[in-house]
Design a protein around this motif. Structure first.
Motif, mmCIF file in Angstrom:
data_model
loop_
_atom_site.group_PDB
_atom_site.id
_atom_site.type_symbol
_atom_site.label_atom_id
_atom_site.label_comp_id
_atom_site.label_asym_id
_atom_site.label_seq_id
_atom_site.Cartn_x
_atom_site.Cartn_y
_atom_site.Cartn_z
ATOM 1 N N ASP A 1 1.379 -0.876 -0.260
ATOM 2 C CA ASP A 1 -0.148 -0.525 0.261
ATOM 3 C C ASP A 1 1.388 1.136 -0.291
ATOM 4 O OD1 ASP A 1 -1.573 2.097 0.678
ATOM 5 O OD2 ASP A 1 -2.813 1.173 1.632
ATOM 6 N N MET A 2 1.182 1.852 -1.120
ATOM 7 C CA MET A 2 2.084 2.785 -1.499
ATOM 8 C C MET A 2 1.149 4.474 -0.844
ATOM 9 S SD MET A 2 4.194 1.008 -1.879
ATOM 10 C CE MET A 2 5.639 2.605 -2.091
ATOM 11 N N HIS A 3 -0.318 4.446 -0.366
ATOM 12 C CA HIS A 3 -0.422 5.721 0.010
ATOM 13 C C HIS A 3 -2.103 5.521 0.650
ATOM 14 C CE1 HIS A 3 -1.152 10.141 -0.826
ATOM 15 N NE2 HIS A 3 -2.736 9.985 -0.180
ATOM 16 N N ILE A 4 -1.391 5.658 2.287
ATOM 17 C CA ILE A 4 -2.073 5.438 2.900
ATOM 18 C C ILE A 4 -1.960 6.340 4.672
ATOM 19 C CG2 ILE A 4 -1.587 4.170 4.662
ATOM 20 C CD1 ILE A 4 -3.667 1.898 4.911
ATOM 21 N N HIS A 5 -3.350 6.881 4.748
ATOM 22 C CA HIS A 5 -3.178 7.644 5.762
ATOM 23 C C HIS A 5 -3.091 6.704 7.639
ATOM 24 C CE1 HIS A 5 -2.996 11.828 3.751
ATOM 25 N NE2 HIS A 5 -3.760 10.796 3.013
ATOM 26 N N LEU A 6 -2.639 6.261 7.573
ATOM 27 C CA LEU A 6 -2.604 5.500 9.171
ATOM 28 C C LEU A 6 -3.338 6.879 10.708
ATOM 29 C CD1 LEU A 6 0.267 2.910 8.720
ATOM 30 C CD2 LEU A 6 -2.009 2.201 8.340
ATOM 31 N N ASP A 7 -2.405 7.613 10.705
ATOM 32 C CA ASP A 7 -2.615 8.517 11.581
ATOM 33 C C ASP A 7 -4.035 8.927 11.567
ATOM 34 O OD1 ASP A 7 -2.568 10.467 9.475
ATOM 35 O OD2 ASP A 7 -1.687 11.662 10.632
ATOM 36 N N LYS A 8 -5.704 9.277 10.783
ATOM 37 C CA LYS A 8 -6.411 9.835 11.384
ATOM 38 C C LYS A 8 -7.685 8.877 10.259
ATOM 39 C CE LYS A 8 -5.955 12.811 7.095
ATOM 40 N NZ LYS A 8 -5.482 13.962 7.049
ATOM 41 N N THR A 9 -8.583 8.401 11.667
ATOM 42 C CA THR A 9 -9.045 7.298 10.625
ATOM 43 C C THR A 9 -10.759 7.286 11.556
ATOM 44 O OG1 THR A 9 -9.919 4.785 9.882
ATOM 45 C CG2 THR A 9 -8.402 5.100 11.923
ATOM 46 N N ASN A 10 -11.116 7.278 11.223
ATOM 47 C CA ASN A 10 -12.940 6.599 12.310
ATOM 48 C C ASN A 10 -13.220 5.079 12.455
ATOM 49 O OD1 ASN A 10 -13.664 9.416 12.646
ATOM 50 N ND2 ASN A 10 -14.926 9.348 10.445
ATOM 51 N N TYR A 11 -11.467 4.010 11.903
ATOM 52 C CA TYR A 11 -11.902 2.852 11.843
ATOM 53 C C TYR A 11 -11.845 1.972 13.006
ATOM 54 C CZ TYR A 11 -11.015 -1.663 10.441
ATOM 55 O OH TYR A 11 -11.012 -3.885 10.408
ATOM 56 N N THR A 12 -12.570 1.047 13.293
ATOM 57 C CA THR A 12 -13.341 0.048 14.634
ATOM 58 C C THR A 12 -14.449 1.200 15.548
ATOM 59 O OG1 THR A 12 -11.570 1.839 16.229
ATOM 60 C CG2 THR A 12 -10.700 -0.082 14.835
ATOM 61 N N GLU A 13 -14.873 2.503 15.051
ATOM 62 C CA GLU A 13 -16.144 3.073 15.448
ATOM 63 C C GLU A 13 -17.316 3.156 15.203
ATOM 64 O OE1 GLU A 13 -14.729 7.533 15.527
ATOM 65 O OE2 GLU A 13 -12.737 7.046 16.719
ATOM 66 N N PRO A 14 -18.504 3.512 15.241
ATOM 67 C CA PRO A 14 -19.318 3.548 14.707
ATOM 68 C C PRO A 14 -19.850 3.970 13.725
ATOM 69 C CG PRO A 14 -19.899 3.763 16.990
ATOM 70 C CD PRO A 14 -18.250 3.585 16.550
ATOM 71 N N TRP A 15 -20.452 3.654 12.317
ATOM 72 C CA TRP A 15 -20.688 4.006 10.557
ATOM 73 C C TRP A 15 -21.138 4.944 10.951
ATOM 74 C CZ3 TRP A 15 -19.651 4.091 6.320
ATOM 75 C CH2 TRP A 15 -20.661 4.905 5.608
ATOM 76 N N LYS A 16 -20.270 5.711 10.155
ATOM 77 C CA LYS A 16 -20.621 7.296 10.050
ATOM 78 C C LYS A 16 -20.304 7.769 8.562
ATOM 79 C CE LYS A 16 -19.949 12.256 12.025
ATOM 80 N NZ LYS A 16 -19.299 13.093 13.208
ATOM 81 N N ALA A 17 -20.894 8.316 7.387
ATOM 82 C CA ALA A 17 -20.456 8.635 6.497
ATOM 83 C C ALA A 17 -19.836 9.775 6.385
ATOM 84 C CB ALA A 17 -22.110 8.546 5.426
#
Length: 431
Positions: free
Chosen positions: A96-112
């Motif tokens: 994966d040559m382009h990702i932002h690991l430091d800012k995410t809502n992953y693991t949190e409740p769904w939010k569009a």
């Protein structure tokens, strides 16, 4: 976690008090060695009467590694004690040559994601409001994204971390904690990314400071539309890269004349500073989708001459990136998930193989040969077979890095998004 029978696993008693010191030393040496049997590798193409590739030939092999390097590739030895891959297909590892690991809502409740009305500047305002909350548990969420990537056969990523006045160095600090917790299991290149502009917000002093740290690339964002000057911003970025021996990776969303002027200025700066050839990338580069054939071929030649790569997420919709033309002109093309469930987008899945599948669908690649070539975007140009059907990977001396998938060949893996069964990095089974 893996689905294979590992007959080489050594009991953990070596770390217990009273275990014989010499025996422990012998066990430690063996831990650096590993062997695999019933490994399916591609060995050539089959051709029909019209000379078209109609099938991919494979065989089962026995493989050994030592200290993270492949030392043996031999005829299969089903009778020996080794990790049994059970006839599954080994492919080069996905990156994966382009990702932002430091800012995410992953693991949190769904939010569009919210509807965008003010472009990048409106998103910056939203980030300034959200970043304190995002950073509250960003180490935990980064670790969970890493685990998601590993489950999809990714053990290497180029990560862009925020550097801006709102969060200062907190994004990097939290990310480094996650990477330390995953040390030896996940590998990264890091990009200092001035998400809120270098001069649009007072980020330049922070960039000067972070450039002296243990990072790999100096990043940037839309120098004209955000900072108001291509030359001022790019000169600042390139000088930092030169002063501290870093690469350059620029986010470029501008699709007008200033977008193409930015691309041309980047190639000019690299040609003036050839030590940055092969170390400079433009992420997104949507302006390339707006060029006519003549303009595109001209700029592709310039990118190739300067050895400036393009990192594309292969966006769907009105933007159709000219990946085939870039490949034709020998431009390095890379891909990544970009964001995984954050306030920008919610479409990232963690799968880089999906990007190869998407490329095949976007450009109408459906034959055995074409599908097999699409794998290159997931593996940074490493393919099991070259265009002539000769085995190019793996070779003795290569890193013991690979992914095992439930497929008969790479063409099937790309077309059917075959399930990842195992991930090996530096000779260690990670998933």
């Amino acid at each position: 976690m893996n689905s294979f029978t590992d007959e080489n696993t050594i009991a953990q008693k070596s770390s217990r008090p009273g275990f014989n010191k010499n025996e422990r030393k012998e066990k430690d040496i063996k831990l650096n060695k590993q062997s695999w049997k019933n490994v399916r590798l591609e060995v050539g193409f089959e051709y029909d009467e019209e000379g078209e590739v109609c099938n991919t030939k494979t065989q089962l092999f026995y493989i050994e590694s030592e200290n993270g390097i492949i030392t043996k590739i031999e005829e299969n030895k089903p009778e020996v004690s080794a990790v049994d891959v059970m006839g599954k297909l080994m492919l080069p590892p996905f990156k994966d040559m382009h990702i932002h690991l430091d800012k995410t809502n992953y693991t949190e409740p769904w939010k569009a994601a919210k509807k965008r009305t003010g472009g990048v500047r409106e998103m910056i305002k939203l980030e300034q409001e959200n970043m304190p909350a995002i950073l509250g548990n960003s180490t935990f969420k980064a670790e969970k994204i890493i685990e998601l990537l590993q489950a999809h056969g990714v053990a290497f990523a180029r990560n862009h971390f925020n550097i801006e006045p709102t969060s200062g160095f907190k994004s990097l600090e939290n990310l480094n904690k996650a990477l330390e917790n995953k040390k030896g299991m996940f590998f990264t290149e890091t990009v200092a990314f001035p998400q809120h502009g270098i001069f649009y917000t007072p980020t330049a002093p922070l960039m000067k400071e972070v450039a002296q740290m243990d990072i790999d690339f100096i990043g940037g964002l839309d120098p004209y539309s955000l900072d108001g000057s291509i030359e001022k911003t790019m000169d600042f970025i390139f000088q930092l890269a030169l002063d501290y021996n870093k690469g350059v990776d620029i986010h470029l969303h501008d699709m007008d004349e200033f977008g193409i002027k930015t691309v041309e200025y980047i190639t000019q700066k690299v040609n003036e500073n050839p030590q940055l050839k092969g170390k400079t990338y433009i992420s997104h580069a949507y302006v390339l989708a707006n060029l006519n054939n003549s303009q595109l071929r001209d700029i592709s030649d310039k990118l190739a001459e300067a050895q400036v790569g393009i990192v594309s997420t292969l966006p769907l919709g009105s933007i159709r990136m000219p990946i085939p033309t870039l490949y034709e002109h020998k431009v390095k093309v890379r891909t990544g998930n970009d964001s995984i469930i954050d306030h920008w987008d919610t479409f990232g899945t963690g799968s880089i193989l999906q990007k190869a599948n998407l490329m095949a669908q976007m450009y109408g690649y459906r034959t055995e040969f074409e599908l097999s070539r699409c794998l290159r975007i997931a593996t940074t140009d490493v393919l099991p077979l070259n265009n002539k059907g000769e085995r190019a990977w793996p070779k003795i001396g290569d890193p013991a890095d690979w992914v095992v998938v439930d497929a008969s060949c790479s063409a099937e893996a790309v077309s059917r998004l075959s399930a990842v069964k195992s991930l090996v990095s530096k000779g260690k089974m990670l998933f």
